[in-house]
Design an enzyme around this catalytic site. Sequence first.
Site, PDB file in Angstrom:
ATOM      1  N   LYS A 135       0.804  -1.221   0.000  1.00  0.00           N
ATOM      2  CA  LYS A 135       0.000   0.000   0.000  1.00  0.00           C
ATOM      3  C   LYS A 135       0.836   1.271   0.000  1.00  0.00           C
ATOM      4  O   LYS A 135       0.370   2.328  -0.458  1.00  0.00           O
ATOM      5  CB  LYS A 135      -0.927   0.001   1.218  1.00  0.00           C
ATOM      6  CG  LYS A 135      -2.070  -0.993   1.174  1.00  0.00           C
ATOM      7  CD  LYS A 135      -3.185  -0.516   0.270  1.00  0.00           C
ATOM      8  CE  LYS A 135      -4.425  -1.365   0.405  1.00  0.00           C
ATOM      9  NZ  LYS A 135      -5.538  -0.886  -0.422  1.00  0.00           N
ATOM     10  N   SER A 140      -9.423   0.385   7.133  1.00  0.00           N
ATOM     11  CA  SER A 140      -9.335  -0.467   8.327  1.00  0.00           C
ATOM     12  C   SER A 140      -7.967  -1.122   8.440  1.00  0.00           C
ATOM     13  O   SER A 140      -7.745  -1.907   9.343  1.00  0.00           O
ATOM     14  CB  SER A 140     -10.412  -1.563   8.265  1.00  0.00           C
ATOM     15  OG  SER A 140     -10.212  -2.384   7.130  1.00  0.00           O
ATOM     16  N   TYR A 166       3.059   6.112  12.731  1.00  0.00           N
ATOM     17  CA  TYR A 166       3.465   6.955  11.609  1.00  0.00           C
ATOM     18  C   TYR A 166       2.872   8.360  11.672  1.00  0.00           C
ATOM     19  O   TYR A 166       3.035   9.141  10.744  1.00  0.00           O
ATOM     20  CB  TYR A 166       3.090   6.290  10.288  1.00  0.00           C
ATOM     21  CG  TYR A 166       3.779   4.966  10.070  1.00  0.00           C
ATOM     22  CD1 TYR A 166       5.140   4.810  10.329  1.00  0.00           C
ATOM     23  CD2 TYR A 166       3.071   3.861   9.597  1.00  0.00           C
ATOM     24  CE1 TYR A 166       5.773   3.594  10.135  1.00  0.00           C
ATOM     25  CE2 TYR A 166       3.702   2.635   9.387  1.00  0.00           C
ATOM     26  CZ  TYR A 166       5.052   2.511   9.668  1.00  0.00           C
ATOM     27  OH  TYR A 166       5.678   1.305   9.469  1.00  0.00           O
ATOM     28  N   GLY A 179     -10.132  -4.165  -2.842  1.00  0.00           N
ATOM     29  CA  GLY A 179     -10.775  -3.127  -3.644  1.00  0.00           C
ATOM     30  C   GLY A 179     -10.318  -3.121  -5.090  1.00  0.00           C
ATOM     31  O   GLY A 179     -10.945  -2.494  -5.933  1.00  0.00           O
TER      32      GLY A 179
END
Length: 388
Positions: free
Chosen positions: A67, A92, A129, A194
């Site tokens: 990601k 999530s 982060y 997705g």
Amino acid sequence: MTCKMEANDRASSKKYAADISSIREAQERISSLVHRTPVLSSQILNSISGRKLHFKCECFQKGGAFKFRGACNAVFSLANDQATKGVVTHSSGNHAAALSLAAKLRGIPAYVVVPKNAPKCKVENVIRYGGQIFWSEVTIQSREEMATKVLQDTGAVLIHPFNDGRIISGQGTISLELLEQAPQIDTIIVPISGGGLISGVALAAKSINPAIRIYLPQASSVVDRYKAKPGNEHWSSTKEESMWMCICTLSTEGVKVEKISTDHHPAHMTTKALPTSMLILSDRIVTNPETKTQADGLQASLGSLTWPVVRDLVDDIILVSDKEIIDATKLCYEILKVAVEPSGAIGLAAVLSDCFKKNPAWKNCNNVGIIISGGNVDLGVLWDALNK
């Protein structure tokens, strides 16, 4: 030679949210920020599978998952005046942490809407982060409503987890690396949620090598739950029909399609095999509301930008059970010595499944690239799953 091939392949012949040019631009933009992740192999797993397997280990990416590529490309694509007020998303899992890290590197705030049931380890990564968390209920509606409120309050820029051309382009850089590292690959197995990852991988890979196969592994529990819903009992239990139904039920509600024909699903199928809710009578492909599986990172629905790519460029679907996913996760730890979440191990589960081994259509898949998409795992939950 490469330029000519890219200009004429079927991935470039249609208009999608990303293409080989945007993917190469993304690679230039993020190459100094992301890790060029290794490709691992194992003679033991080759022997078990009867094929040569090439594991692209995105679990070693910054943020612990693929990601970061898309998030980094999206964040660093923003003009300075856009970026000043920060970015917002709802997620999530891994996208939330990836966007938080990318924003931190650019020196801008990240506002992240997180459902209350998000895995603890992934929430901790967001905090680590520097992401600012806004809690929502578990439903998509609640997440989107909260994200809208945060957008209005902050003036930040929305970065969708997958339904964004910049995200798709960033994820596509995986193929550019993989096919440089292992150019002999003839098949790539890519997890899907997705659809941002598989869209980017497919667009880049088929631009470089139009003959390469892109396969989508899917948890059969998703299909089983769909067929158990009232009104869906008429679905037959043949593997082929389940496979096509699976890709349809993953599509998000509201995505418009021109037709459902043999151009868009396996040649041996007909539209009569589709349930009424999947037909064009509703002018849309409907979503499957229940997608509970051990692969918790693979439970989203396809978006309007990812569905066309998956529909056109994914060659087939491989159904695997939750047990096969957990068994594959265990093998990653024991043989590859790699920490991987179940969602990231589903590609290995697919290639080791009886479904894949016994299907003559897949017998020529000799050099298989497997995307290990992430390694952010709640070890307590995984331990319980391994011991069931």
